[in-house]
Scaffold this motif. Sequence first.
Motif, PDB file in Angstrom:
ATOM      1  N   THR A 177       3.279  -1.765  -7.729  1.00 15.21           N
ATOM      2  CA  THR A 177       2.924  -1.868  -6.173  1.00 15.21           C
ATOM      3  C   THR A 177       1.664  -1.320  -5.784  1.00 15.21           C
ATOM      4  O   THR A 177       1.942   0.034  -5.831  1.00 15.21           O
ATOM      5  CB  THR A 177       3.843  -2.988  -5.331  1.00 15.21           C
ATOM      6  N   VAL A 178       0.756  -1.850  -5.601  1.00 19.13           N
ATOM      7  CA  VAL A 178      -0.321  -0.339  -5.435  1.00 19.13           C
ATOM      8  C   VAL A 178      -0.969  -1.221  -4.116  1.00 19.13           C
ATOM      9  O   VAL A 178      -1.299  -2.577  -3.797  1.00 19.13           O
ATOM     10  CB  VAL A 178      -1.419  -0.997  -6.311  1.00 19.13           C
ATOM     11  N   LEU A 179      -0.775  -0.357  -3.177  1.00 18.07           N
ATOM     12  CA  LEU A 179      -1.299   0.088  -1.381  1.00 18.07           C
ATOM     13  C   LEU A 179      -1.330   1.060  -0.946  1.00 18.07           C
ATOM     14  O   LEU A 179      -1.241   2.314  -1.177  1.00 18.07           O
ATOM     15  CB  LEU A 179      -0.168  -1.305  -0.594  1.00 18.07           C
ATOM     16  N   THR A 180      -2.114   0.458   0.324  1.00 21.66           N
ATOM     17  CA  THR A 180      -2.428   1.952   1.071  1.00 21.66           C
ATOM     18  C   THR A 180      -1.227   2.277   2.012  1.00 21.66           C
ATOM     19  O   THR A 180      -0.320   1.436   2.059  1.00 21.66           O
ATOM     20  CB  THR A 180      -3.318   1.544   2.585  1.00 21.66           C
ATOM     21  N   SER A 181      -0.980   3.899   1.886  1.00 21.04           N
ATOM     22  CA  SER A 181      -0.060   4.423   3.186  1.00 21.04           C
ATOM     23  C   SER A 181       0.271   3.539   4.636  1.00 21.04           C
ATOM     24  O   SER A 181       2.110   3.518   4.538  1.00 21.04           O
ATOM     25  CB  SER A 181      -0.278   5.449   3.388  1.00 21.04           C
ATOM     26  N   ASP A 182      -0.096   2.647   5.066  1.00 20.09           N
ATOM     27  CA  ASP A 182      -0.049   2.177   5.709  1.00 20.09           C
ATOM     28  C   ASP A 182       0.721   1.244   6.321  1.00 20.09           C
ATOM     29  O   ASP A 182       0.938   0.386   7.122  1.00 20.09           O
ATOM     30  CB  ASP A 182      -1.582   1.887   7.318  1.00 20.09           C
ATOM     31  N   LYS A 183       0.522  -0.137   4.977  1.00 14.62           N
ATOM     32  CA  LYS A 183       1.107  -0.757   4.402  1.00 14.62           C
ATOM     33  C   LYS A 183       2.765  -0.734   4.072  1.00 14.62           C
ATOM     34  O   LYS A 183       3.354  -1.527   4.069  1.00 14.62           O
ATOM     35  CB  LYS A 183       0.777  -1.489   3.907  1.00 14.62           C
ATOM     36  N   ALA A 184       3.127   0.725   3.196  1.00 14.74           N
ATOM     37  CA  ALA A 184       4.299   1.028   2.747  1.00 14.74           C
ATOM     38  C   ALA A 184       5.619   0.454   3.468  1.00 14.74           C
ATOM     39  O   ALA A 184       6.627   0.203   3.497  1.00 14.74           O
ATOM     40  CB  ALA A 184       4.113   2.131   2.547  1.00 14.74           C
ATOM     41  N   ALA A 185       5.320   1.075   5.187  1.00 19.03           N
ATOM     42  CA  ALA A 185       6.167   0.720   5.993  1.00 19.03           C
ATOM     43  C   ALA A 185       6.369  -0.437   6.589  1.00 19.03           C
ATOM     44  O   ALA A 185       7.638  -0.304   6.728  1.00 19.03           O
ATOM     45  CB  ALA A 185       6.072   1.644   7.276  1.00 19.03           C
ATOM     46  N   ASP A 186       6.136  -1.234   6.367  1.00 23.32           N
ATOM     47  CA  ASP A 186       6.032  -2.914   5.986  1.00 23.32           C
ATOM     48  C   ASP A 186       6.851  -3.394   4.639  1.00 23.32           C
ATOM     49  O   ASP A 186       7.670  -4.833   5.857  1.00 23.32           O
ATOM     50  CB  ASP A 186       4.396  -3.657   6.196  1.00 23.32           C
ATOM     51  N   HIS A 187       7.538  -2.875   4.654  1.00 21.29           N
ATOM     52  CA  HIS A 187       7.696  -3.493   3.337  1.00 21.29           C
ATOM     53  C   HIS A 187       9.791  -2.821   3.262  1.00 21.29           C
ATOM     54  O   HIS A 187       9.902  -2.047   3.335  1.00 21.29           O
ATOM     55  CB  HIS A 187       7.109  -3.540   1.576  1.00 21.29           C
TER      56      HIS A 187
END
Length: 404
Positions: A177-187
């Motif tokens: 999965t590739v995403l920005t760091s601000d989105k990682a905490a939502d998973h």
Amino acid sequence: MADRVTVIGWDGSPLTAAARSALGAATLVAGAAHHLALKEVPPAAERIRLGSVELAARRIAQHRGTAVVLADGDPGFFGVVRTLRAPEHGLEVEVVPAVSSVAAAFARAGMPWDDAQIVVAHSRDLRRAVNVCRAHTKVAVLTSPGAGPAELALLLRDVHRTFVICEALGTTQEQVTVLTSDKAADHVWRDPNVVIVAGGGSAATQGSPWLAAHEIGYPSGPRGWGLSDSAYGGGLTEGESGQLRTAQLARLGPAVGDLVWDIGAGSGAAAVEAARFGAAVIAVDSDADACARTTAVGRRYGVQLQVVHGRAPQALEDLPEPDVVRIGGGGTAVVTACAARRPERIVTHAATRDEAEALGRALADGGYEVECALLQSVELDTSVWVERERAVVFLVCGYRVHHP
């Protein structure tokens, strides 16, 4: 003691002939549940579910027969071989390696990794792994429960990075999965996983890489430290002189995994040089022009800096905990505020003895052992060998007192 111990790395691909041969002869097999389920594991072999490698090593040391330990990836790379080779176990091991999870993660991402920092993250010291991600443009993080992508993202906070999160590499559940760091905490992420943390700008390099993780130190900028005013465009204040800066850096000892606060950053000279040692740096200044200069000089020398425009001590309240602090200005109020955050070391300076005494008392009241030195430097004009400029300053240092 086991007659022979073979450690087999497994990356999801079919076992090699050497691995199958060792496994077929095993009378004891240790590994995770998915390893013990492999069809090549002899039905009659004793099986150990690998939780604590230390406990497994003791069991293997007591076993009379042939032992095999199965581990994901390359077992010699942040793996079980280190524990098994510990002198107290007395085990001689043979290793059948596989592709490491870090190599596999970068392969999935299609990225080179000879310039990457590689860290192991544990919940007890996660902040040090986060500091490496703050300071460097490419980091592979081997995570653990409680120290995964979500926790990394939360501690990075306003430092923007791209995460490449590789879960269950080599298994049928593998996912990238590739995403920005601000989105990682939502998973919610599965263990184990590898996180590639990338971004923050390109580090300056000289030619092709020749040393792994080569962005640290001199290859990313001019040789030496305590550089002259001209290296930073001139106009440095007395508190930023090369001689004082050199002494301050020597007392601070910034290193990879550290977070340095540079309060009253001025031109950014001290912040840049601390970052060139591989430390993460947050530079704070109340002057917007000083913040702009610090950002520019960081970019010039290819280091990652977080620059905060604000007046200390108020601007310090929401910053992550520092390991060492340089205070370029602000007086006893800033010293007291920094001491309350309990960094290992604090360095500052004073123009007069009375000011030095006041700063020293503030450090002592905060529980620090205090050192003060009077530094005098004389710059000479070597064309005629006469004095060009003289500077006298008090260097004040505080070292945190560790109680037994």
